[in-house]
Design a protein around this motif. Structure first.
Motif, short mmCIF file in Angstrom:
data_model
loop_
_atom_site.label_atom_id
_atom_site.label_comp_id
_atom_site.label_asym_id
_atom_site.label_seq_id
_atom_site.Cartn_x
_atom_site.Cartn_y
_atom_site.Cartn_z
N SER A 4 0.83 -1.20 0.00
CA SER A 4 0.00 0.00 0.00
C SER A 4 0.87 1.25 0.00
O SER A 4 2.08 1.17 0.19
N HIS A 37 -2.83 -2.25 -3.00
CA HIS A 37 -3.96 -2.71 -2.20
C HIS A 37 -4.72 -1.56 -1.55
O HIS A 37 -5.95 -1.56 -1.48
N ARG A 38 -3.97 -0.55 -1.07
CA ARG A 38 -4.56 0.48 -0.22
C ARG A 38 -3.83 1.80 -0.48
O ARG A 38 -2.64 1.81 -0.79
N ARG A 70 -8.61 0.40 -1.98
CA ARG A 70 -9.03 0.76 -0.64
C ARG A 70 -8.44 2.12 -0.30
O ARG A 70 -7.28 2.40 -0.62
N GLU A 94 -17.97 5.78 3.52
CA GLU A 94 -18.35 4.39 3.25
C GLU A 94 -19.64 4.32 2.42
O GLU A 94 -19.78 3.46 1.55
N ARG A 100 -14.68 0.07 0.70
CA ARG A 100 -13.33 0.50 0.33
C ARG A 100 -12.67 1.37 1.39
O ARG A 100 -11.50 1.74 1.21
N ASP A 102 -11.08 2.69 4.99
CA ASP A 102 -10.39 2.35 6.23
C ASP A 102 -10.23 3.60 7.08
O ASP A 102 -10.13 4.71 6.55
#
Length: 322
Positions: A4, A37-38, A70, A94, A100, A102
């Motif tokens: 990430s 990923h993030r 994400r 959200e 997705r 965090d």
């Protein structure tokens, strides 16, 4: 390890702050295309070298330009906000970008007394961090004293940005932990991660999860990577002398500048500890890091003056980890 990025919206000499946050959004678009990923953004207040002051606002822009990546905060400084307000902001994210989002949470109060006064927060505000985390979790899950809106069917995972006893808080609450810095292989950090896993109290089926965050600069050869790491090292070293974390400077301007002995020593020390080099050199370091820490995820917080070189560094890092 999952891979990430953390982008702090670093400002650059000759750039506006608006250009810095626009570059963050563009980097997120590239990160999604490269298979990261993030992608997380930061919260800093009244810092000349960082334009990111409001993670939820910036994440809304990032989410609108991406579809799978994400997105999250690295992190929201919880002592500066009411838990209900944070819950509302991230539940709204959200709702807009389901599945997705965090929420990374830290406990910093700002760099200087004037900043803390402007934020109406003093040192004691950080002492209730663990209780605030628990209150926020209840609001996000619908178990709080009031119902935060918008209500969503999704989950907003919480992560604790940990220094020192923050790792223990994450273990007690059954939350993922993010550890950062240049001394991730120190005995102190490794011992804290062992204790985190040993004392972890699962919450609704959660399991220990460790993300390590550090600057990782990759280029075709070690010398080029070291040059790319220089602007951040220079800014850090100068901040110790001037008390101000300044915008990134181009490498040539840094080479032509006056280098007091103390600044030179600090720059050299920072570069020695940096993860900067060819793909082969960086791979060796990351393999050691993964082996020693048992990390589940690497979050690269790299920045440099040259945004094209930064984009290439991100690509090379993605390729070598993949």
């Amino acid at each position: 390890m999952r891979l990430s990025l953390l982008d702090r919206s670093r400002t650059r000499a000759g750039w506006s702050d608006a250009a810095a946050v626009t570059a963050t959004v563009e980097r997120a678009v590239e990160a999604e295309a490269q298979g990261y990923h993030r992608f997380w953004v930061a919260e800093h207040h009244a810092v000349p070298g960082i334009a990111s002051s409001a993670p939820p606002v910036l994440l809304a822009a990032v989410g609108a330009r991406t579809s799978r990546l994400r997105i999250g905060s690295g992190g929201v400084m919880l002592p500066l906000h009411q838990p209900l307000v944070v819950a509302e902001q991230f539940l709204l994210l959200e709702a807009l970008h389901p599945g997705r989002v965090d929420l990374g949470l830290g406990r910093s109060l700002g760099f200087t007394p004037p900043v803390r006064r402007a934020l109406r927060r003093e040192e004691a505000a950080a002492t209730g961090f663990e209780a605030d985390l628990q209150e926020l979790r209840g609001l996000l899950t619908g178990d709080g004293e009031v119902t935060a809106r918008p209500a969503t069917r999704g989950d907003v995972p919480m992560h604790v940005l940990a220094v020192r006893h923050g790792v223990a808080i994450a273990a007690r609450l059954g939350l993922p932990v993010v550890v950062g810095g240049t001394d991730l292989l120190s005995d102190e950090v490794l011992a804290s991660l062992r204790e985190y896993r040993r004392s972890f109290r699962p919450w609704r089926g959660s399991a220990p999860s460790v993300t390590v965050s550090l600057d990782v600069t990759v280029a075709e050869d070690d010398a080029t990577a070291r040059d790319l790491a220089l602007p951040e090292a220079w800014a850090m070293a100068q901040s110790r002398r001037t008390g101000e974390f300044a915008p990134l400077q181009p490498v040539r301007a840094i080479r032509d500048a006056s280098w007091p002995a103390q600044v030179r020593e600090r720059v050299e020390a920072l570069l020695e500890r940096a993860v900067a080099g060819s793909p082969a050199r960086v791979r060796r370091h990351l393999e050691q890091l993964a082996d020693r820490t048992g990390a589940d995820e690497l979050m690269a917080s790299t920045s440099t003056f040259d945004v094209d070189a930064l984009r290439e560094s991100d690509r090379l890092l993605r390729d070598l980890v993949a």
